[in-house]
Design an enzyme around this catalytic site. Structure first.
Site, short mmCIF file in Angstrom:
data_model
loop_
_atom_site.label_atom_id
_atom_site.label_comp_id
_atom_site.label_asym_id
_atom_site.label_seq_id
_atom_site.Cartn_x
_atom_site.Cartn_y
_atom_site.Cartn_z
CG HIS A 16 105.37 4.13 -82.88
ND1 HIS A 16 105.80 3.04 -82.17
CD2 HIS A 16 106.40 4.47 -83.69
CE1 HIS A 16 107.02 2.72 -82.52
NE2 HIS A 16 107.43 3.59 -83.45
CE LYS A 40 116.95 -5.23 -90.65
NZ LYS A 40 116.62 -3.86 -90.29
NE ARG A 91 112.44 8.20 -80.83
CZ ARG A 91 113.21 7.20 -80.46
NH1 ARG A 91 113.04 6.65 -79.29
NH2 ARG A 91 114.16 6.74 -81.24
CB SER A 128 109.83 -0.36 -80.23
OG SER A 128 108.76 0.27 -80.87
#
Length: 169
Positions: A16, A40, A91, A128
């Protein structure tokens, strides 16, 4: 021209940071926006405030970067902020397939453009979720995440809980 770099950043990784640093050289200003979804709630390792603190610490050295949050549609945020460019990092090809769909939807809904920046090859394996997993077993994540993220992950998994975020550089 300004841009918005949205994500959950739970936590921010060196991938990031690579994308953000490069975006900060392209755009006059970049706002890193933590997108949060009330449905969430409880699914993230870090609270919204913790993520914002980590981001502020790890991006403080970038003079044209600010940190914000929003709890609705990204295109609504973009319209409210008067922004028209979204920055997304890629990525791998699998990221592109997903991000392409989202870019088309955002363009349809809010007439915003998406700029893709390929993460440097050395960060293509970092996510992450992988950093969280390794940290949960007290593995060395110092090469995967910036300093404030690393410190917060260590505290979280050593039972340190809600300690103060260290300033990164």
């Amino acid at each position: 021209m300004n841009a918005v770099f949205p994500g959950s950043f739970d936590p921010i990784t060196n991938g990031h940071m690579d994308v953000l640093t490069r975006a900060s050289k392209i755009f006059d200003h970049v706002t890193v926006t933590v997108m949060h979804n009330a449905r969430k709630q409880g699914r993230h390792l870090f609270t919204l405030e913790e993520r914002l603190d980590i981001l502020r610490a790890d991006t403080g050295h970038l003079s044209n970067v600010s940190v914000d949050s929003f709890g609705g549609l990204l295109v609504t945020y973009m319209q409210q902020q008067g922004q028209g460019v979204i920055v997304r990092g890629l990525r791998a090809v699998s990221d592109y397939e997903y991000e392409l769909q989202i870019a088309h939807l955002n363009r349809q809904l809010g007439e915003v453009e998406t700029v893709f920046i390929m993460a440097a090859t050395r960060w293509s394996y970092v996510s992450s979720s992988m950093a969280r997993e390794i940290a949960s077993y007290q593995g060395d994540i110092a090469s995967m995440v910036p300093p404030a993220s690393a410190a917060a992950l260590r505290r979280k998994f050593q039972g340190g809980g809600q300690g103060q975020i260290e300033r990164g550089g």
